[in-house]
Motif scaffolding. Structure first.
Motif, mmCIF file in Angstrom:
data_model
loop_
_atom_site.group_PDB
_atom_site.id
_atom_site.type_symbol
_atom_site.label_atom_id
_atom_site.label_comp_id
_atom_site.label_asym_id
_atom_site.label_seq_id
_atom_site.Cartn_x
_atom_site.Cartn_y
_atom_site.Cartn_z
ATOM 1 N N HIS A 168 36.168 44.384 59.650
ATOM 2 C CA HIS A 168 35.178 45.378 60.074
ATOM 3 C C HIS A 168 34.063 45.466 59.047
ATOM 4 O O HIS A 168 34.282 45.264 57.839
ATOM 5 N N GLY A 169 32.867 45.771 59.549
ATOM 6 C CA GLY A 169 31.706 45.900 58.678
ATOM 7 C C GLY A 169 31.386 47.340 58.317
ATOM 8 O O GLY A 169 30.739 47.607 57.302
ATOM 9 N N PHE A 170 31.800 48.280 59.134
ATOM 10 C CA PHE A 170 31.594 49.694 58.835
ATOM 11 C C PHE A 170 32.604 50.155 57.789
ATOM 12 O O PHE A 170 33.693 49.570 57.664
ATOM 13 N N PRO A 171 32.293 51.204 57.047
ATOM 14 C CA PRO A 171 33.243 51.725 56.059
ATOM 15 C C PRO A 171 34.588 52.076 56.700
ATOM 16 O O PRO A 171 34.644 52.522 57.855
ATOM 17 N N ARG A 172 35.656 51.908 55.968
ATOM 18 C CA ARG A 172 36.993 52.202 56.478
ATOM 19 C C ARG A 172 37.107 53.669 56.898
ATOM 20 O O ARG A 172 37.829 54.002 57.845
ATOM 21 N N ALA A 173 36.357 54.554 56.221
ATOM 22 C CA ALA A 173 36.421 55.983 56.535
ATOM 23 C C ALA A 173 36.007 56.264 57.972
ATOM 24 O O ALA A 173 36.496 57.216 58.594
ATOM 25 N N ALA A 174 35.099 55.450 58.519
ATOM 26 C CA ALA A 174 34.680 55.646 59.913
ATOM 27 C C ALA A 174 35.850 55.421 60.854
ATOM 28 O O ALA A 174 36.034 56.159 61.837
ATOM 29 N N TYR A 175 36.670 54.427 60.562
ATOM 30 C CA TYR A 175 37.815 54.132 61.422
ATOM 31 C C TYR A 175 38.964 55.110 61.183
ATOM 32 O O TYR A 175 39.718 55.442 62.110
ATOM 33 N N GLU A 176 39.090 55.576 59.968
ATOM 34 C CA GLU A 176 40.149 56.537 59.676
ATOM 35 C C GLU A 176 39.900 57.884 60.349
ATOM 36 O O GLU A 176 40.827 58.679 60.523
ATOM 37 N N ALA A 177 38.654 58.142 60.753
ATOM 38 C CA ALA A 177 38.339 59.389 61.454
ATOM 39 C C ALA A 177 38.629 59.299 62.953
ATOM 40 O O ALA A 177 38.538 60.309 63.657
ATOM 41 N N CYS A 178 38.980 58.112 63.450
ATOM 42 C CA CYS A 178 39.254 57.938 64.881
ATOM 43 C C CYS A 178 40.600 58.554 65.259
ATOM 44 O O CYS A 178 41.556 58.539 64.473
ATOM 45 N N LEU A 179 40.682 59.057 66.481
ATOM 46 C CA LEU A 179 41.904 59.682 66.971
ATOM 47 C C LEU A 179 42.634 58.836 67.995
ATOM 48 O O LEU A 179 43.801 59.118 68.301
ATOM 49 N N THR A 180 41.963 57.849 68.575
ATOM 50 C CA THR A 180 42.602 56.989 69.577
ATOM 51 C C THR A 180 42.170 55.544 69.350
ATOM 52 O O THR A 180 41.111 55.281 68.761
ATOM 53 N N PRO A 181 42.977 54.590 69.827
ATOM 54 C CA PRO A 181 42.551 53.191 69.758
ATOM 55 C C PRO A 181 41.244 52.953 70.507
ATOM 56 O O PRO A 181 40.455 52.084 70.116
ATOM 57 N N ASP A 182 41.003 53.711 71.577
ATOM 58 C CA ASP A 182 39.743 53.562 72.309
ATOM 59 C C ASP A 182 38.552 53.871 71.412
ATOM 60 O O ASP A 182 37.529 53.178 71.447
ATOM 61 N N GLN A 183 38.665 54.945 70.630
ATOM 62 C CA GLN A 183 37.564 55.281 69.715
ATOM 63 C C GLN A 183 37.359 54.191 68.678
ATOM 64 O O GLN A 183 36.228 53.828 68.358
ATOM 65 N N THR A 184 38.463 53.677 68.149
ATOM 66 C CA THR A 184 38.365 52.585 67.176
ATOM 67 C C THR A 184 37.630 51.396 67.772
ATOM 68 O O THR A 184 36.733 50.817 67.146
ATOM 69 N N ALA A 185 37.993 51.029 69.009
ATOM 70 C CA ALA A 185 37.349 49.886 69.663
ATOM 71 C C ALA A 185 35.866 50.156 69.904
ATOM 72 O O ALA A 185 35.028 49.256 69.775
ATOM 73 N N ALA A 186 35.535 51.404 70.261
ATOM 74 C CA ALA A 186 34.138 51.738 70.515
ATOM 75 C C ALA A 186 33.309 51.616 69.240
ATOM 76 O O ALA A 186 32.200 51.063 69.249
ATOM 77 N N ILE A 187 33.816 52.154 68.139
ATOM 78 C CA ILE A 187 33.079 52.075 66.880
ATOM 79 C C ILE A 187 32.927 50.619 66.448
ATOM 80 O O ILE A 187 31.863 50.190 65.969
ATOM 81 N N HIS A 188 33.980 49.837 66.644
ATOM 82 C CA HIS A 188 33.902 48.420 66.278
ATOM 83 C C HIS A 188 32.824 47.719 67.104
ATOM 84 O O HIS A 188 32.110 46.826 66.606
ATOM 85 N N ALA A 189 32.688 48.116 68.389
ATOM 86 C CA ALA A 189 31.651 47.520 69.234
ATOM 87 C C ALA A 189 30.260 47.858 68.726
ATOM 88 O O ALA A 189 29.316 47.064 68.885
ATOM 89 N N PHE A 190 30.089 49.044 68.110
ATOM 90 C CA PHE A 190 28.788 49.426 67.556
ATOM 91 C C PHE A 190 28.372 48.503 66.411
ATOM 92 O O PHE A 190 27.182 48.408 66.099
ATOM 93 N N GLU A 191 29.325 47.833 65.773
ATOM 94 C CA GLU A 191 28.971 46.963 64.658
ATOM 95 C C GLU A 191 28.044 45.831 65.106
ATOM 96 O O GLU A 191 27.241 45.326 64.324
ATOM 97 N N ASP A 192 28.153 45.442 66.386
ATOM 98 C CA ASP A 192 27.283 44.375 66.887
ATOM 99 C C ASP A 192 25.829 44.806 66.969
ATOM 100 O O ASP A 192 24.946 43.961 67.182
ATOM 101 N N LEU A 193 25.564 46.105 66.819
ATOM 102 C CA LEU A 193 24.200 46.611 66.927
ATOM 103 C C LEU A 193 23.517 46.732 65.562
ATOM 104 O O LEU A 193 22.431 47.290 65.467
#
Length: 746
Positions: free
Chosen positions: A189-214
């Motif tokens: 992942h390219g975003f800070p780990r803290a962004a993913y640690e704030a996620c509550l569901t795998p769906d949120q994790t996947a969504a944030i990871h998709a934002f990395e392409d932007l």
């Protein structure tokens, strides 16, 4: 007894991490007394409670907002929301309060006796009873259906406070809620780990990871979810991560309150990363500054279109609540994310998908999709969500495509559906309303009540093998008494009569409210059967069965829409000089006559429109899209008059064929431009017509026009303008004009 029920109901809700509804029926004062005891018994503090009620009445010692402003709950979660429906039952308020209740919480409805409630008339009914109708003429179908759903659905307790009896305890006895484990960040992942640690569901994790392409230009992301799935929170965490990396993130939505969760999550992440330079204030401009120069800032849609190119990423929250043409303008951004609700009063994801996705897919962007299904605020299968979807038809769908894909104007049947028929046929109601939701970004629960209850509203459809393939929602307007017409002329507003109101108050025609008409509020054709003439067939049926003087329509003007209404016999009578704040478009009003009175009304206002539009285009409408100008002028059916002297005709001919200069006599060339653009027989190219609009009517600078229309130089632009006037001089000129022309042709 009711307090004991509330305690058990609340305990079950917490155990299952679901919501429950407690309906308290009876006199308002007694309902409030029982609500206080119920909240205490359920262990819900007043600090976690919001009362949604009318302007006056009892209180619960908690936060209070009016039902008209229930949208203030957007993006918030509450332990309990108490909705008082005694003074008014607003469908939109029901949807907004349901969405704010957190898992383990209660929605408490305070209502009159369920048996008599549909027959009562309240403040919301008064908004449906447009003059000359009285509230007594409003049907109670929406509330009748609402009561039926309250009694039929699981998780809804009903207690009569007057008799102290419980009609239904609402208990389901579900299994205990299983605590979800924190999702793991992706391996790379390219975003800070803290962004993913704030996620509550795998769906949120996947969504944030998709934002990395932007992080780089040319990417587009579509994030779709039902309410309560954390899509805005995911967008906020991604925005915070991008800002921490020095990026400029521009956020837009129909209102800031819709986007507030994005700013909350972005602020939290920046604070966690120790990268927050300045916090967002409570007043505009809303903005978060990050250490290192990045930022997250908000702009309304009309402003965001102007700033999109300068941002690194544009995030459009509740994208389905915005019109397609506005969404298309956002594609000017280097990278863009569309975050939208699939089923919700903010807008319908299906309308977004059907009407906008083709444009997005045809763009230069690489498009990715991400859907969030796992609820965050409450457990999956929450019974209150299931009830709200059905009661408000948030999940209403048009027929599936295979059922109507063969529909043509020859295979369909016309029908006028009265409210009683729709109420008795849930399947057809869902098809008709689902089609309206899918096609129109502004369709909301209040429209369901309007469809079922308003005395001036009718529903007319085309059926293909029994399925709704086209639908129109119409409102009767006009036929106003003299005293009411006088009040409107002297400054009073007249809700529910858009065309008579504008023609009377703004265009100063006191007689405009005399003829009767029907205004098309909504019209939609199934996407699987579009571009076959079904919308026109439905309008023809409406026209053939009408008993009024005119048909009318008001909408945000685009060239395509103006052309559709022109082809169906409607003429432009009004074009707003300011943009609609929500749609960003200039509203147009058009009329089609059905009688002599309607024809006289139309002709009178088309003539006045043609007379005044020239001056308006050089002032308030100087930046309007020239294709919109071409369309509205081409839809007037009355051509502008050209009353020029022989000298003025020689000026026009010499500028077109000889050394004359148009700037010396601008009124001559404006008159000719208007004549051509209101005359369907002209033969200029679209580019030449845009040149007439922008340079002559809107008086934009030659350089700006040359750049906009891709002329190689200002000189080439002006030569093209002269050439464009040659066929106008030939077509409209008198003998003096033609003699002057021939002088340069010899």
């Amino acid at each position: 007894m009711i307090a004991d029920l509330a305690a058990v109901l609340g305990a079950e809700a917490r155990r299952a991490n679901e919501r429950r509804v407690l309906v308290l029926t009876g006199e308002r004062e007694d309902c409030y007394a029982e609500a206080r005891e119920a909240l205490d018994a359920a262990g819900i503090s007043r600090a976690a409670t919001t009362l949604v009620a009318g302007e006056s009445g009892d209180d619960l010692d908690c936060e209070r907002i009016t039902s008209k402003h229930a949208d203030e709950l957007l993006g918030r979660t509450r332990g309990a929301v108490v909705l008082d429906c005694h003074d008014e039952c607003r469908p939109n308020a029901i949807g907004r309060t349901v969405g704010a209740v957190d898992g383990g919480g209660l929605l408490v409805l305070l209502v009159p006796s369920l048996d008599s409630w549909p027959d009562r008339r309240d403040g919301f009914d008064a908004t449906l009873a447009v003059p000359p109708n009285e509230p007594a003429s409003v049907a109670g179908n929406f509330r009748r259906r609402l009561v039926d759903t309250l009694r039929a659905h699981r998780g809804i307790a009903i207690a009569n406070v007057d008799s102290g009896t419980i009609e239904c305890d609402g208990l389901i006895d579900p299994p205990p809620h299983e605590q979800r484990s924190a999702p793991a960040p992706p391996d790379e992942h390219g975003f800070p780990r803290a962004a993913y640690e704030a996620c509550l569901t795998p769906d949120q994790t996947a969504a944030i990871h998709a934002f990395e392409d932007l992080r780089e230009p040319s990417g587009a992301l579509v994030v779709e979810a039902d309410r309560g799935r954390g899509k805005s929170s995911a967008a906020g965490l991604a925005a915070g991560a991008l800002a921490a990396d020095g990026k400029d993130v521009l956020v837009t939505a129909s209102a800031y309150r819709s986007a507030a969760p994005i700013f909350e999550r972005a602020r939290e992440l920046l604070a966690t990363l120790d990268a927050l330079a300045d916090v967002d204030r409570d007043e505009p401009p809303h903005r978060l500054d990050a250490v290192g120069g990045g930022e997250v800032r908000f702009a309304k849609p009309a402003v965001a279109t102007e700033q999109a190119e300068r941002a690194d990423l544009l995030v459009v929250d509740e994208a389905a609540a915005l019109p397609v043409d506005r969404l298309t303008e956002f594609l000017a951004a280097p990278a863009v994310a569309f975050v939208t609700t699939v089923h919700g009063y903010e807008g319908a994801g299906r309308g977004f998908s059907v009407r906008f996705r083709d444009r997005l897919d045809d763009s230069a962007f690489t498009v990715h999709e991400q859907r969030l299904d796992d609820p965050i605020r409450y457990a999956a299968g929450d019974p209150v969500e299931v009830w709200a979807f059905r009661a408000l038809l948030l999940d209403a769908r048009p027929p599936v495509a295979p059922l109507v894909k063969e529909a043509t104007p020859e295979t369909v049947d016309y029908a006028r559906m009265d409210a009683e028929e729709l109420l008795a046929d849930e399947h057809r109601l869902r098809e008709a309303f689902g089609l309206l939701v899918a096609a129109h970004y502004r369709t909301e629960p209040n429209d369901l009540a309007r469809l079922l209850d308003a005395p001036n509203v009718s529903v007319q459809v085309l059926l293909h093998e029994g399925h709704v393939v086209s639908v129109a929602l119409l409102a009767r307007e006009g036929g106003l008494p003299e005293d009411l017409r006088r009040e409107v002329y002297e400054g009073s507003r007249l809700k529910g009569h858009l065309l008579p109101d504008v023609l009377t108050s703004q265009l100063r025609d006191e007689r405009a409210g005399v003829p009767t008409g029907q205004r098309v509020l909504r019209i939609a054709t199934h996407p699987a059967a579009r571009s076959r003439g079904l919308g026109s067939r439905l309008l023809n049926e409406i026209r053939a069965n009408a008993t009024t003087d005119w048909l009318g329509v008001g909408y945000g003007s685009t060239p395509e829409l103006v052309d559709f209404w022109r082809r169906n016999g409607f003429s432009t009578v009004y074009l707003a000089t300011t943009r609609n704040e929500r749609s960003g478009e200039h509203s147009a009003l058009m009329l089609a006559p059905l009688s002599d009175a309607g024809r006289e009304l139309r002709d009178r206002h088309v003539r006045r429109f043609v007379e005044r539009i020239g001056a308006t285009l050089s002032d308030a409408l100087a930046t309007l899209d020239p294709d919109v100008v071409r369309a509205v002028l081409g839809a007037t059916h009355i051509t502008a008059e050209v009353d020029l002297s022989d000298h003025e005709w020689r000026v026009a001919a010499s500028a077109a064929y000889g050394p004359g200069l148009a700037e010396i006599h601008p009124h001559v060339f404006r008159a000719l431009a208007l004549r051509h653009l209101t005359d369907t027989g002209g033969d200029l190219s679209a580019r030449e017509e845009r040149l007439l609009v922008m340079r002559v009517l809107q008086t934009r600078s030659t350089k700006n026009v040359a750049d906009a229309l891709d002329y190689v130089s200002t000189g080439a632009c002006m030569r093209a303008l002269g050439d464009a006037y040659k066929p106008l001089v030939d077509r409209y000129g008198n003998r003096a004009a033609h003699d002057e022309r021939d002088r340069y042709l010899d």
